[in-house]
Structure formats: C-alpha cells, structure tokens
Design a protein around this motif. Structure first.
Motif: not given
Length: 979
Positions: A481-508
């Motif tokens: 079911v490639p369509g569901d696989a694509a959505i799951a992968r997109a959600c994983a990309l989004f969650a990974a971006a959220e992890i970086l977005a939570q980071g702190e620092g001078v260039d946060g």
C-alpha cells in the motif's frame, strides 16, 4: 552534631541553634548529645538548661516514655541544689509538672493508680511552694475526660478557679473549654468558646492549629462551610509532619473523608507517612490511626480499595490492606487504654468516629481539585464526555474497515476503534481475517503503529513519533500500500523536523527555519514521486506541506515566508474542494486564518474564521468547531476584545466536551480563558482556568508545561491575597513523585518553593518562611549560570533574617548577594534589601543599631552610584530618592533628628512636585508626614512643622489627592492640639 561543645558558650550556642530546628528525631538526638556534653562541665546550670531542652524535645517529639525520666533528673537536681534554679528555671520546672501528667496519660502501661499518684505529687509540690492549684485541677479534669468518668465536678473545680501564672495559656484553656462543650453535644457553644483562638486573638505553639482540627466538623454541622475550608488549609499546615500533632493530622484526614475529598486525604496521608513510625505516644497514635481508618474506610466503601496508599515503611500498601492493618492496631490500642482505665471510653469514641456519615457530598478544599479516579493511573484514551460514545463494531472485519474509514475522515471516533483493535491483536488467540478487503496482518500492524505515532506526536515525543512512522512506512510497503507508506514517511519527516525545531542555541531560529524548509521540500518530492494516491492521501500530503511552511513562518516571523504558505493553502483548499473532502477544506481555511494572524492581519484572520464557522455549522465536520472557536477567541484577545474572546473560548470548551480528549487542546483553551479573564478584571475566574489548564497538562503527560502554569497560578493566588490557597496548592505540587525524586527541572522546582516561601511570609509564618529562604539561598549559591537569581533570593533571605533579629546571619547572606550581584547586577533588589536591613536594625536596636544601619545604607549608596553609571532606572522612585528617605527613617529611629530631617529634605527635593500620579503623590506625602513628625514631635518645633504640613495638604488637595492628604491633616491637627 559535628563536634561536642568545648565551652559553656559553645554549649549555649548549640542549644540556641537546636531550638531553631523543627521537633523530631534530628532535634531530639542533638538534644541528647548536648546533655552528654553538659555533664562534662563543673557548673550545674548548663546541665539544667540542656535537660530542659531535651525534655522539650521528647515532649514535642511525641516520645512520652522518655519525658518523665528526664523530668525526674531535673526534680532531683532541684531538690538537691535549689539555688541553681533561678526564678525563670523554677517557673519552667513547675510548669512542666503538667507535661509529665500528660505524658503518663499517653502510656497505657502506666497504671491508673500511678497517674493519680503523680497528680498528688504535683498538688503537694504546688502547695509546698505556695502556688495556686488551678493547674493541678486542670490536669485532674483532663484525666477524668481521658478515663471517661463523669467530669461535672472535675470541670467545676478547674473552670471555677482563677487562673495563675502556671495555668495553661489562654489559648489552650479555651481549647479545653470548647472540647468540653463539644463532648456535651453543643456545637454552637463550643464554636463560641473557640472563637478567640480560631480568630488568632489567642495563640501558642500548638494553637490555633490544634483547635482548628477539632472545630472542622462542628463548623460543617452548623453550616459554616467556608470557615471550615479556611481552617482546614491553615490548620493542616500548622500540624503537617509533626509527630506531636499526629492527632490533629488524623482529624484533617477525617475531614477530607467526610467532605468528598478522599483523593486529597490520600495525598495528605502520603505526606505524613513518617508519622506511622515516628509517633511514639500510644495515645497520639491511637487518635491518628483512627483518623486514617476513617479515610481508608471511606475510600474502600467507594470501591477503590485497590488504590495505592502510603502506610508503614517496608512494604507497598493498598487502601484495603492498610485499612485492615490500621484497624487491628487501633483496636488493640483502644483495648489497652480501656483495660488500664476500667472503662470503654476509647472504644466508644473510636466507634463514633468510624460510624459518622459524610457531612458533604463535595467541598472544594483546594485549587487543585482531584477525585479518586485521578489517583488511578491515567487511561491512554478517554471516552467522550457528553456525546454518545463511539459505536465499535463487534465483527473484526467491520471493525478494521470502520477504523480506516474514520481515520480517512480524521474523525475522533477512530481512537476508540484503534484502541479496541490494539487489545484484540495483542491477545494470544488473535486470528487475522482472511479477507481481501481487510488486507494482511502487516498492514493492520502498520495502522496501529501509525496511530501510536500520532499519539506520541501529540505529546511532543517527536523522536518516538518519527521512529514509529518510519517503521509503519516499511510495513505498509511490505503490505503493498504505497500511498499509506508515503503518508507515514512524510509524517516521519515532519516529526524529525520538529525535533530540530525544538533545539536551542545561538543559531536556534536559523536551525528551525532550515529544518522546516527541508521538511517541506522532502514532502513535496515524496508527493511528486508517489503515484496512485487516493484523494484523501494526496490531501494529507498537501496539508503537511502547508503546515510545514506555516510553522516556518511562525518561527521566523519573516514577511518573505508569508506568500509561500498562502500558495500551499490555496493548493490544499482547491484540491479538497474538488474532491469534496470536508475535513481538509476546514483544515485549509483554519490554516489560512492562522497565516493571516501570523502575518499581523488580525481582522482578516477573524473574517476568515467567521466564514469557516458558518461553513462548519452547515457542512461540518462538527469536531472542528471547538478548534475554530478557540482560534477566534485567541484572535479576539489580540484585538483587545476580551469579552468576545471569553464568549468564544467558553463556547469552544463547551463543545470540546462532546469529543474524546486530545481532539481539542482543552488545556490551552483554559489558559486562553484565564488571559481573557485577567483582561476583564476577573482574576478569581482566571485562577480557576489556570489550575484547570495545568491539571489537564499534568494528566496528559506535559508535566513541565503543567508545573509552569501551576507556578503562574500560585503567583496569581498570592497576588490576590489567598495565602493559604497558594501554600496548599504548592504543597500538593511539591509532593508530586517526580518532584520528590528530583526528576523535574530544578529551577522550576526552586521557583515553586520561592513562591511558597513568599506566601509563608505573607501569611506571617516568619520561621517557616525564613527556613525555606535560607535553604533556597544555599542551593542557588551553586547556580553558576544564573548568579542574578541567587542575588535576588539571597537578598530576600537576608531581609527575613533581619525581621527575625538575626542580623549576623543576615550579614553573611548579604555578602553572598553582593558577590552574585557583582557578576549579574540586581540593583533594585540589592538596594531594597540593604535599605530594609538598615531600617530593621535601627527600628529594633535604636541608637545601638545606628552604626550597622548606616553601614548598610552606605553599601546601598554604592549600588545606587553603580546603577547611575550603568544607566539603570528603577521601576518606581529612583534609588537615590529611596536612599535619602531611608536615611531619614533610620536616623529618626536612632534619635538623630537633625540628620533625619536633612535626609528627608533631600528626599523631597529628589521627589520633586507630587504631580498627578497617585503612587508618586503617596510617596511625597509620606515623606512630608515623616519630616513633619520629626520636626514637630521629636524636635519640638511645631510651628515650622505645621507650615510644612499645611502647605503640603493644600498642594495635594489642589491636585485631587485628598486621600493622600488625610494623614498630613491628621498630624497637623495633633500638633495644634499640643500632642
């Protein structure tokens, strides 16, 4: 005690330090060691004083078996060397005959004849010393009450006699009188007798906390519910964790059980768990255990016998198991006392307490209202509250199909279906349907992983969410079911971006913006590379694309990032409209309104939301209504229309109750409502919403957010003058397991403790407030990354030590504050601290304290110079003005009138004209008043003082400051009358 005192001076210093400790084993052990040390000296007086300290520690540490032994040594010393006992020590010795009588009553192994013999000894000693017998008759009356005899004669012999210097304090005697009326069944007369104590007019070490615990139920029975609540909060704080007041703790547990506050009762029981092992007095333990059993019996009867309960150390207890253990021990104690006394009084009193029915179904005791269900571990998925619960199909193929259909729509009822499926699949006998419409087990496994990942993301656990989505994507690919696989992968990309977005620092900010830009590009590529997508799948990808860019705009606030969001939103809206995907149409319109808001166009955002609300009411989905109303409420706050915001947010919360938890962020809605209430001038309502918001976050696992909100609630509570509510709230929070285990951020915990210390100070519990401040000052000294906070805490600590008259310790803490201030300036806090210490020194010691007071003011002057050089401006009057005024006060207290008047003249010059502002006019008027008092009263120069005051009154009146002028006019009239 690190080293034994080597001199009598060291011994007395150690005795003084021990006197500051709370009663309990640490204080008692030190007192025992000090007696050993005192025995090494040739002088008998230090030994007498050390024995008095040990006797007090045993008495108030609930160790009655040891108390009479120490008193016997003191009595022997008195008989052998009466000259050693000056008037003060002699008074103390005869006073403590009563303590020994009380200790003997508390021990069922002491025969009744021995108790009566001790009272005879007391009477003989009093008569020989020429002392009045009212205290003796008081002890005889208490013995009669204890035994269960007819107390009529004993009461008259005691109460009918005049008080003496050795009578119990007024507060304690009032308590005994009230208990006598209470035992006779006269609640009103008991409460009338208690009033001076409960109102704080009469007090002592154990009062009014002791009387408050006994007055709780009579207050409820006579309809004084608010007063009972008030006394529970204040009274409990006065006896918590105190072995010598374990009886009173038991009464508070009983009060919780009889007012629908069983969960708070269990919380208080946990806080006092040490009393099971620390209370050595059988009588105190009997009363405490009976109160505990009343609570546990109530919880058990409500069907929560398996809840955890804090009991005797060494094992884990449930409510039911602890109740059985407590019942056995309390029954045994009652039987032992009754056997000693030859009556059934204790068994009868115990049965009367256990047989009481609840007096109120529900009484909100604290700001943190919790029920027994909240004590039970939280269920991951909550059922809908008001709407009919989701119908979950019985047939497995139908259940799987229904779950996927609801999930495609984004319908909240999908949660119940996935939860049911998760239970079924986990069972050993699970057999997957052989049905092409259902698909293989691997596909269902991927569905369940996706649902779990979504829940993790909602709790901001993005690392778990990313991993689960990736795992689900692989399973979907295995299932074909490639369509569901694509959505799951997109959600994983989004969650990974959220992890970086939570980071702190001078260039946060740059890192977050880059992460979201990359996530958007990746989802676009995934969208373009995946063929055969169903419309709902393609819409989800478009939604993720628009959300990523919306978050980027929120992070950067850059105007260049606005247009790309609108472009993606337009794509989503057009696609969803073309395929009639009502949930995604609504999502696109919400995103569009949010984008207008982020770009600063709030009116356009409100217009967009208005249109969306009209569509939702006509076409749905209904579960988007509370979210849209919540957004409009926040926009109205931004537009400063608090009334409209309050209406929208209230309606949003009402509608949110129709759906499972998590569909709408109810915690945020309550937080926003609190803000709207503050704008409307309704702080008490705001406080309720803040505490509700915090508790929802706490139950949802967002503990840091919850404690931050609770911290704000506690501060608001303190600002409103609700001191006891504030302390009770913070006590409850600080008892949370992750706080006691040190798992919560230490600075956040310190903030909670700091607010509590300030509340204790506001509640005039100077000893407890000072102890907490001293502890915080010591801890914050290690905050190398935040010396400014240490400077602030140390400054406040020094002032409290000054209020207690401990100026030596205050000087030490001030030096710490100044050292931290040198690294991170806190001009105003340090100036305030030094000026206040100067005032306290002069006020308490007069001319003898002037030198030290002026030294403090000189340091405050150096800080004012530093602040001026640094361009710092105080929030109120300038530091120089405040300093000049304090020079005036300090010199006035020390009798240096010329210097005082000169300083006040300088302060008035710096203040300038009173002006239109009330605060400034008030400061100016107070400065004039003090100058007038110094000149007219202390310097006996009424004429110039009257000229000053009359001119000031005229000026203030002309400016409309009539209230500020009143004290000046009153002082002028006093001077004219020759006073």
């Amino acid at each position: 005690m690190p080293t034994a005192p080597q001199t009598t001076d060291e011994l007395y210093q150690a005795l003084q330090e021990n006197d500051r400790r709370p009663y309990g084993r640490p204080r008692t052990v030190t007192a025992e060691e000090l007696v050993d040390a005192a025995e090494q000296f040739a002088e008998p007086v230090p030994l007498v004083d050390a024995l008095f300290e040990l006797h007090e520690a045993y008495t108030y540490g609930s160790e009655p078996r040891k108390s009479p032994v120490v008193f016997a040594r003191l009595l022997t010393l008195f008989d052998e060397q009466p000259d050693v006992f000056d008037e003060r020590r002699r008074h103390t010795l005869f006073w403590r005959f009563k303590w020994v009588a009380g200790a003997l009553r508390e021990l069922p192994e002491i025969p009744l004849a021995s108790l009566r013999q001790w009272l005879k000894e007391m009477r003989d000693r009093y008569e020989k010393a020429g002392l009045g017998l009212q205290p003796y008759y008081g002890e005889a009356f208490q013995l009669a009450v204890h035994v269960g005899e007819d107390t009529t004669l004993a009461y008259e012999l005691w109460a009918g006699r005049p008080r003496t210097r050795l009578s119990d304090c007024e507060a304690c005697e009032i308590g005994e009188l009230a208990l006598h009326h209470l035992a006779a069944g006269d609640d009103e007369r008991a409460l009338g007798a208690w009033e001076p104590v409960l109102a704080g007019k009469e007090s002592c070490q154990e009062e009014p906390a002791r009387s408050a615990s006994y007055a709780l139920l009579p207050l409820l029975r006579t309809g004084r519910i608010d007063r009972a609540r008030e006394l529970h909060l204040a009274g409990y704080r006065g006896c918590r964790r105190n072995p010598s007041m374990s009886r009173e703790v038991g009464r508070h547990l009983e009060f919780c059980a009889l007012t629908g506050n069983e969960a708070r009762g269990l919380e208080l029981l946990a806080e006092n768990r040490s009393l099971f092992d620390e209370v050595d007095s059988p009588l105190d333990l009997f009363d405490f255990l009976t109160g505990v059993e009343v609570l546990l019996q109530r919880v058990d009867h409500l069907g929560h016998g398996e809840l955890p309960a804090a009991g005797y150390a060494g094992r884990t207890w449930t409510v039911a198991a602890l109740r059985a253990e407590v019942r056995g021990r309390a029954d045994d104690l009652a039987a032992r006392f009754d056997a000693r006394n030859g009556t059934t009084a204790h068994t009868g009193r115990r049965r009367a307490r256990l047989d009481r029915a609840p007096l109120l179904e529900s009484l909100e005791l604290t700001l943190r209202t919790r029920g027994l269900d909240d004590v039970t571990p939280a269920v991951p998925v909550a059922a809908p509250a008001a709407r009919t619960a989701a119908v979950v199909p019985e047939s497995l193929p139908e259940l799987i199909g229904r779950a996927r259909e609801l999930d495609e729509q984004g319908h909240p009822d999908a949660q119940a279906c996935w939860a049911r499926l998760r239970t079924l699949v986990a069972a050993r006998d699970y057999a997957h349907p052989d049905d092409p419409a259902v698909g293989p087990l691997v596909q269902l496994s991927a569905d369940l992983l996706t649902d779990e990942a979504t829940r993790a993301g909602e709790k901001d656990d993005f690392a778990t969410a990313a991993a689960l989505h990736e795992e689900a994507a692989g399973l979907y690919e295995d299932a074909g079911v490639p369509g569901d696989a694509a959505i799951a992968r997109a959600c994983a990309l989004f969650a990974a971006a959220e992890i970086l977005a939570q980071g702190e620092g001078v260039d946060g900010t740059e890192v977050k913006v880059a992460a979201l830009t990359d996530a958007h590009a990746s989802v676009v590529r995934l969208h373009e590379e995946t063929s055969g997508l169903a419309p709902y799948q393609e819409a989800r990808l478009l939604r993720l694309r628009a959300t990523a860019l919306g978050m980027r705009l929120q992070t950067s606030g850059s105007e260049e990032h606005v247009a790309p969001v609108f472009a993606e939103v337009d794509l989503l809206h057009a696609f969803a409209t073309r395929h009639d995907l009502v949930g995604q149409i609504s999502g696109a319109l919400l995103l569009r309104a949010g984008t207008y808001a982020l770009s600063g166009d709030l009116p356009a955002a409100v217009t967009g939301i208005d249109g969306l609300l009209g569509r939702l009411k006509e076409h749905g989905p209904a579960w988007h209504l509370p979210r849209a109303l919540g957004l409009r409420g926040r926009l109205q706050i931004g537009l400063q229309d608090a009334q409209a915001a309050h209406a929208d947010l209230t309606e949003s919360l009402r509608l949110a109750a129709d759906w499972p938890a998590g569909v709408v962020d109810a915690a945020r809605l309550h937080g926003d409502l609190a803000e709207a209430c503050m704008h409307l001038g309704r702080p008490d309502e705001a406080l309720r919403h803040l505490t509700r918001s915090a508790e929802l976050d706490l139950r949802g696992g967002s503990r840091t957010d919850a404690f931050c909100t609770y911290s704000n609630a506690a501060q608001l509570c303190l600002d409103l003058g609700r001191v006891e509510d504030c302390i009770a709230l913070l006590d409850s929070l600080l008892a949370e397991p992750d706080v006691t285990a040190g798992e919560l951020d230490d600075r956040l915990v310190a903030q909670l403790r700091l607010t509590r210390a300030r509340a204790l100070h506001a509640g005039e519990d100077l000893k407890a407030a000072t102890a907490e401040f001293v502890s915080l000052a010591a801890e914050s000294a290690g905050w190398d990354d935040d010396p400014g906070s240490h400077a602030m805490i140390a400054a406040e600590t020094a002032v409290l030590l000054g209020e207690s008259g401990e100026f030596g310790r205050a000087r030490e803490v001030v030096d710490q504050a100044l050292a931290a201030h040198a690294r991170a300036p806190r001009y105003e806090q340090l100036s305030n601290c030094l000026r206040e210490l100067a005032r306290l020194q002069a006020q308490q010691h007069g001319s003898d304290g002037l030198a030290d007071a002026l030294a403090h003011l000189a340091e405050a002057g150096r800080i004012a110079d530093e602040a001026r050089a640094d361009g710092y401006r105080a929030r109120g009057r300038s530091l120089d003005t405040a300093l000049a005024y304090e020079h005036g006060r300090v010199n006035a207290y020390a009798g240096e009138c010329d210097a005082a008047l000169a300083a006040l003249e300088k302060a008035l010059t710096l203040l300038g004209d009173p002006g239109q502002e009330e605060d400034h006019a008030g400061e100016w008027a107070e400065c004039v008043r003090l100058a007038g008092a110094v000149e007219g009263i202390y310097m006996e120069r009424p004429a110039p003082a009257l000229n000053r005051l009359d001119a000031a009154v005229s000026r203030l009146t002309a400016l409309g400051h009539t209230e500020e002028a009143e004290p000046l006019a009153s002082l002028a009239n006093r001077l004219r009358d020759g006073g």
